[in-house]
Design an enzyme around this catalytic site. Structure first.
Site, PDB file in Angstrom:
ATOM      1  N   TYR A 199       0.816  -1.221   0.000  1.00 20.50           N
ATOM      2  CA  TYR A 199       0.000   0.000   0.000  1.00 20.50           C
ATOM      3  C   TYR A 199       0.847   1.268   0.000  1.00 20.50           C
ATOM      4  CZ  TYR A 199      -4.129  -2.743   0.932  1.00 20.50           C
ATOM      5  OH  TYR A 199      -5.145  -3.631   0.822  1.00 20.50           O
ATOM      6  N   LYS A 246       2.595 -14.126   5.718  1.00 18.96           N
ATOM      7  CA  LYS A 246       2.759 -15.079   4.618  1.00 18.96           C
ATOM      8  C   LYS A 246       4.257 -15.289   4.426  1.00 18.96           C
ATOM      9  CE  LYS A 246       1.013 -17.561   1.366  1.00 18.96           C
ATOM     10  NZ  LYS A 246       0.533 -18.884   1.720  1.00 18.96           N
ATOM     11  N   ASP A 289      -3.117 -17.751   5.036  1.00 20.40           N
ATOM     12  CA  ASP A 289      -4.180 -18.579   4.464  1.00 20.40           C
ATOM     13  C   ASP A 289      -4.753 -19.519   5.510  1.00 20.40           C
ATOM     14  OD1 ASP A 289      -1.496 -19.297   4.071  1.00 20.40           O
ATOM     15  OD2 ASP A 289      -2.001 -20.881   2.687  1.00 20.40           O
ATOM     16  N   ASP A 330      -6.273  -5.977   5.504  1.00 20.18           N
ATOM     17  CA  ASP A 330      -7.382  -5.505   4.679  1.00 20.18           C
ATOM     18  C   ASP A 330      -8.345  -6.656   4.415  1.00 20.18           C
ATOM     19  OD1 ASP A 330      -8.909  -3.865   3.129  1.00 20.18           O
ATOM     20  OD2 ASP A 330      -7.414  -3.477   1.611  1.00 20.18           O
TER      21      ASP A 330
END
Ligand code: NAP
Length: 403
Positions: free
Chosen positions: A153, A220, A270, A294
């Site tokens: 971002y 991640k 995930d 987000d």
């Protein structure tokens, strides 16, 4: 009674000094902003009065941003607004439309960057009676801490085929031996130790202040080792260095954690989405980089009944802006229809931030009672059998009657 409205200040240790009649700026917002602000501000004033009589009150001051600002001043985010927000330290806002095709980035992103509001805080908790797609939505009770200023971002992007993208690709190929197609569009994902640690520090401090059981780092890092993986490492490092007696890593735990101790663990993003659906009761406070936050904050909000009721805050060391988490919902603008719950609950969060916990509790109680009595706006009424559908302003009134 004599009232002296003053701005909130911050002492040398970073604590808020809140006068009895603080000046709090509000940005009404675009689209449905005026509808929800009218309903919410009436609830706030009634709740403060209920909790403290005339000993305390809020002096609301409107500051302009978005379409209203543009129409009146020719600017989307006037300098005066930023100065006022800096000066007053705590503010609340409705949704702001992102002008499509113009030269300006999202005003929300701009505000977060300019005021360095690095932590987006989203408590996600089920309100009994709210329709949910889950069998046991009451098992969800988490607070998300999303890093707000870094990650993909940061706005570092170059379109495929542009001279900038080509130069960058050439540099990467020749200087760093990175194999990239010359046609690629390029985005950069910067994440720093300081940026990650200040967010994780806030999450741990929240856990300690609110008797939280655990802080989970959601990353991640198995794929993006030097950004997301580093976020995880920096989190454990911070816990060891700054909270050695109060925080214990899950892997070092022998039996249950001692009372008053917070467990720190981590989950791959995930897998966290699965855990949130299958074992939500095992999670408490979650800290994560920007993009994961987000996605996960909207997914968790959906589990407890949607964005119409999800509160949010953007907090930094010098200022905090509390906000409705939904957008401007333009098709409902001015119709007095939309659910003001998100802004009202963001207000409760704001009063908690000020240390006015009685007001926060009163607001939450009033809203929960209104929903329990099945007095709801259209969005909930269409899913809730036997409910009475009311307007946005009437929902606010129903809360006030139940404070
Ligand atoms: P949106 O304004 O959130 O609205 C999408 C749909 O969500 C609405 O049509 C409505 O669904 C439902 N909804 C939203 N808020 C609701 C509420 N308070 N009560 C009940 N239902 C609600 O999303 P969008 O259409 O994607 O975005 C519109 C504009 O808002 C864009 O310019 C976007 O950039 C901006 N935005 C701003 C913020 C912010 O300021 N923080 C956040 C997100 C988006 P139904 O039609 O099914 O009733």
């Amino acid at each position: 009674m004599q009232r002296n409205p003053e701005c909130i200040a911050i002492d040398s240790a970073g604590r808020l000094i809140v006068p009895n009649h603080p000046v709090i700026p509000f940005i009404e917002g675009d689209g449905v902003g005026a509808d929800i602000w009218r309903a919410a501000s009436a609830v706030f004033d009634a709740a403060v009065s209920k909790a403290y009589g005339d000993k305390r009150s809020v002096e609301w001051v409107e500051v302009l941003a978005g379409e209203k600002a543009h129409a009146r001043t020719g600017e989307w985010l006037p300098r005066e607004t930023i100065d006022r927000l800096r000066q007053c330290r705590v503010a609340i806002k409705g949704p702001l439309a992102t002008p499509v095709g113009g030269g300006i980035r999202s005003l929300n992103v701009a505000l977060r960057h300019i005021l360095d509001l690095y932590a987006c805080i989203r408590p996600v908790r089920f309100i009994p009676g709210v329709p949910s797609p889950m069998k046991h939505p009451e098992r969800v009770n988490m607070v998300i801490f999303r890093e707000n200023t870094e990650d993909v971002y940061a706005g570092l992007e170059w379109a495929s085929g542009t001279p900038e993208a080509k130069r960058l690709i050439e540099f990467l190929r020749t200087q760093l031996q990175a194999e990239i197609s010359p046609e690629a569009g390029i985005g950069i994902k910067p994440m720093t130790p300081n940026g990650s640690k200040r967010l994780i520090r806030r999450a741990i401090q929240w856990a300690l202040d609110h008797a939280g059981k655990s802080v989970t780092l959601v990353h991640k890092g198995n794929i993006m080792k030097h950004t997301e993986g580093a976020f995880r490492e920096w989190g454990y490092e911070l816990a060891r260095e700054e909270f050695p007696d109060r925080v214990v890593a899950e892997k070092d735990l022998k039996g249950d954690a001692a009372p008053g101790t917070v467990v720190i663990n981590d989950r791959i993003a995930d897998s966290m989405f699965q855990q949130a659906l299958l074992r939500p009761e095992e999670y408490d406070i979650l800290a994560m980089p920007n993009l994961n936050g987000d996605y996960l904050s909207d997914a968790l909000a959906a589990q407890v009944g949607g964005l119409g009721m999800a509160p949010g805050a953007n907090v930094g060391d010098q200022a905090a802006v509390f906000e409705a988490t939904h957008g401007t919902a333009p098709k409902y603008a001015g119709k007095d229809m939309i659910n003001p719950g998100s802004l009202i609950l963001s207000g409760a969060l704001m009063f908690e931030h000020l240390g006015w916990n009685e007001v926060a509790g009163t607001i939450r109680h009033g809203l929960e009672q209104a929903v329990r009595d099945k007095i709801v706006t259209y969005d909930l009424a269409r899913q809730l059998e036997g409910s009475r559908q009311v307007k946005c302003s009437e929902f606010g009134q129903a809360i006030i009657e139940r404070l």
